[in-house]
Write a protein that holds these residues in place. Sequence first.
Motif, short mmCIF file in Angstrom:
data_model
loop_
_atom_site.label_atom_id
_atom_site.label_comp_id
_atom_site.label_asym_id
_atom_site.label_seq_id
_atom_site.Cartn_x
_atom_site.Cartn_y
_atom_site.Cartn_z
N LYS A 163 -65.68 0.45 -36.61
CA LYS A 163 -67.01 0.21 -36.03
C LYS A 163 -67.12 -1.21 -35.45
O LYS A 163 -67.83 -1.43 -34.49
CB LYS A 163 -68.09 0.41 -37.10
N ALA A 164 -66.42 -2.17 -36.09
CA ALA A 164 -66.57 -3.58 -35.72
C ALA A 164 -65.95 -3.89 -34.35
O ALA A 164 -66.43 -4.78 -33.65
CB ALA A 164 -65.96 -4.48 -36.79
N VAL A 165 -64.88 -3.17 -33.98
CA VAL A 165 -64.17 -3.48 -32.72
C VAL A 165 -65.14 -3.58 -31.54
O VAL A 165 -65.07 -4.52 -30.76
CB VAL A 165 -63.05 -2.43 -32.45
N ALA A 166 -66.05 -2.63 -31.44
CA ALA A 166 -67.00 -2.64 -30.31
C ALA A 166 -68.15 -3.62 -30.55
O ALA A 166 -68.82 -4.01 -29.59
CB ALA A 166 -67.54 -1.23 -30.10
N ALA A 167 -68.37 -4.00 -31.81
CA ALA A 167 -69.57 -4.79 -32.14
C ALA A 167 -69.35 -6.29 -32.20
O ALA A 167 -70.30 -7.06 -32.12
CB ALA A 167 -70.14 -4.30 -33.48
N LEU A 168 -68.09 -6.73 -32.34
CA LEU A 168 -67.82 -8.16 -32.53
C LEU A 168 -68.21 -8.97 -31.29
O LEU A 168 -67.87 -8.60 -30.17
CB LEU A 168 -66.33 -8.39 -32.80
N ASP A 169 -68.93 -10.08 -31.50
CA ASP A 169 -69.27 -10.93 -30.36
C ASP A 169 -68.27 -12.09 -30.25
O ASP A 169 -67.38 -12.23 -31.10
CB ASP A 169 -70.73 -11.42 -30.43
N ALA A 170 -68.44 -12.90 -29.20
CA ALA A 170 -67.45 -13.95 -28.91
C ALA A 170 -67.32 -14.94 -30.07
O ALA A 170 -66.20 -15.35 -30.42
CB ALA A 170 -67.86 -14.68 -27.64
N SER A 171 -68.44 -15.31 -30.70
CA SER A 171 -68.36 -16.31 -31.77
C SER A 171 -67.66 -15.71 -33.00
O SER A 171 -66.96 -16.42 -33.73
CB SER A 171 -69.75 -16.83 -32.12
N GLU A 172 -67.84 -14.42 -33.23
CA GLU A 172 -67.15 -13.77 -34.36
C GLU A 172 -65.64 -13.71 -34.11
O GLU A 172 -64.84 -13.87 -35.03
CB GLU A 172 -67.73 -12.37 -34.61
N LEU A 173 -65.26 -13.49 -32.85
CA LEU A 173 -63.83 -13.48 -32.51
C LEU A 173 -63.21 -14.87 -32.72
O LEU A 173 -62.09 -14.99 -33.21
CB LEU A 173 -63.63 -13.03 -31.06
N VAL A 174 -63.97 -15.90 -32.37
CA VAL A 174 -63.50 -17.27 -32.58
C VAL A 174 -63.29 -17.52 -34.07
O VAL A 174 -62.26 -18.06 -34.50
CB VAL A 174 -64.51 -18.30 -31.99
N GLU A 175 -64.25 -17.09 -34.87
CA GLU A 175 -64.17 -17.28 -36.33
C GLU A 175 -62.98 -16.49 -36.91
O GLU A 175 -62.27 -16.98 -37.78
CB GLU A 175 -65.50 -16.82 -36.96
N LEU A 176 -62.75 -15.30 -36.39
CA LEU A 176 -61.63 -14.46 -36.84
C LEU A 176 -60.29 -15.17 -36.59
O LEU A 176 -59.42 -15.22 -37.47
CB LEU A 176 -61.68 -13.16 -36.04
N ARG A 177 -60.16 -15.74 -35.40
CA ARG A 177 -58.92 -16.45 -35.05
C ARG A 177 -58.77 -17.71 -35.90
O ARG A 177 -57.67 -18.05 -36.33
CB ARG A 177 -58.93 -16.85 -33.57
N ARG A 178 -59.89 -18.39 -36.16
CA ARG A 178 -59.84 -19.61 -36.98
C ARG A 178 -59.33 -19.27 -38.39
O ARG A 178 -58.44 -19.95 -38.92
CB ARG A 178 -61.23 -20.25 -37.07
N LEU A 179 -59.86 -18.19 -38.96
CA LEU A 179 -59.46 -17.79 -40.32
C LEU A 179 -57.99 -17.36 -40.33
O LEU A 179 -57.24 -17.71 -41.24
CB LEU A 179 -60.37 -16.66 -40.82
N ARG A 180 -57.58 -16.61 -39.32
CA ARG A 180 -56.18 -16.19 -39.22
C ARG A 180 -55.25 -17.40 -39.19
O ARG A 180 -54.26 -17.45 -39.92
CB ARG A 180 -55.99 -15.35 -37.94
N ASP A 181 -55.58 -18.40 -38.37
CA ASP A 181 -54.73 -19.59 -38.25
C ASP A 181 -54.72 -20.40 -39.54
O ASP A 181 -53.68 -20.91 -39.95
CB ASP A 181 -55.21 -20.47 -37.08
N ALA A 182 -55.90 -20.52 -40.17
CA ALA A 182 -55.99 -21.28 -41.43
C ALA A 182 -55.11 -20.63 -42.50
O ALA A 182 -54.42 -21.32 -43.26
CB ALA A 182 -57.44 -21.36 -41.89
N MET A 183 -55.10 -19.31 -42.53
CA MET A 183 -54.33 -18.60 -43.57
C MET A 183 -52.84 -18.58 -43.29
O MET A 183 -52.05 -18.27 -44.17
CB MET A 183 -54.83 -17.16 -43.69
N ALA A 184 -52.44 -18.90 -42.05
CA ALA A 184 -51.01 -18.91 -41.72
C ALA A 184 -50.34 -20.17 -42.27
O ALA A 184 -49.11 -20.24 -42.35
CB ALA A 184 -50.82 -18.81 -40.21
N LYS A 185 -51.15 -21.17 -42.70
CA LYS A 185 -50.58 -22.40 -43.28
C LYS A 185 -50.25 -22.17 -44.75
O LYS A 185 -51.02 -21.54 -45.47
CB LYS A 185 -51.57 -23.56 -43.15
N VAL A 186 -49.11 -22.69 -45.17
CA VAL A 186 -48.69 -22.49 -46.57
C VAL A 186 -49.51 -23.40 -47.49
O VAL A 186 -49.56 -24.61 -47.28
CB VAL A 186 -47.18 -22.83 -46.73
N PRO A 187 -50.18 -22.82 -48.50
CA PRO A 187 -50.98 -23.64 -49.42
C PRO A 187 -50.08 -24.58 -50.23
O PRO A 187 -49.04 -24.16 -50.72
CB PRO A 187 -51.63 -22.61 -50.35
#
Length: 216
Positions: free
Chosen positions: A87-111
């Motif tokens: 359901k979200a694919v059609a509903a996500l707005d630009a700012s949510e996509l930015v946040e999604l990419r930010r979280l993805r990049d943050a999690m790619a760093k080794v803690p």
Amino acid sequence: MDTVLEALRQAILSSSLRPGERLNPGDLATQLGVSLMPVRHAIQLLAAEGLVEVRPRSGTFVASVSAREVRETFEIRCALECLAVEKAVAALDASELVELRRLRDAMAKVPRSEADRRRHGKDNAAFHLLFLRAAGNAKLLEMYAGLRAHIQIAGVHAGDQDWRSRLAQEAAEHEDIVRAVEAGDAAAAVEAMRRHITRSCESLAAAVEKKNGSAD
Ligand SMILES: [Zn+2]
């Protein structure tokens, strides 16, 4: 009172207090330098969160989780999150996509520290919640919250030495989800989410079996 609650919650989620360990309110009050009342109150709230178990005539224990519980929770989690991302694919707005990419990049760093590790856990929860919120179905969000899957994930991660070795795989799976969402491909996003949650489930269930010392 909030600091007592937060101190105990962190001790459980980081496994300083181990699953199955008996909690002695008097000892905890002494350790935290507070009176018995805020400790008792915090224990009640943690019981409501599912982090501690109060067993009548036996005592209060840090909640433990079985591999079967992990599998059952994740089966439902998978169904709910696949619906959410579809359901979200059609509903996500630009700012949510930015946040999604930010979280993805943050999690790619080794803690590297305990604080990094806690942040990673929070980012992962936020990544998954973003789809559930964007899906725009309050019942779906309510059912997901009721699963308390984040508590199981945190509890198992905290005691699982193999967790770091799966980070690259987790990052690749998150990347697949983001790519499918960016392409507006709901079917591919659902498939990527299903693969990610199924694999996480097996990793966590295996870690629980190892920790509990047997298959259950
Ligand atoms: Zn994830």
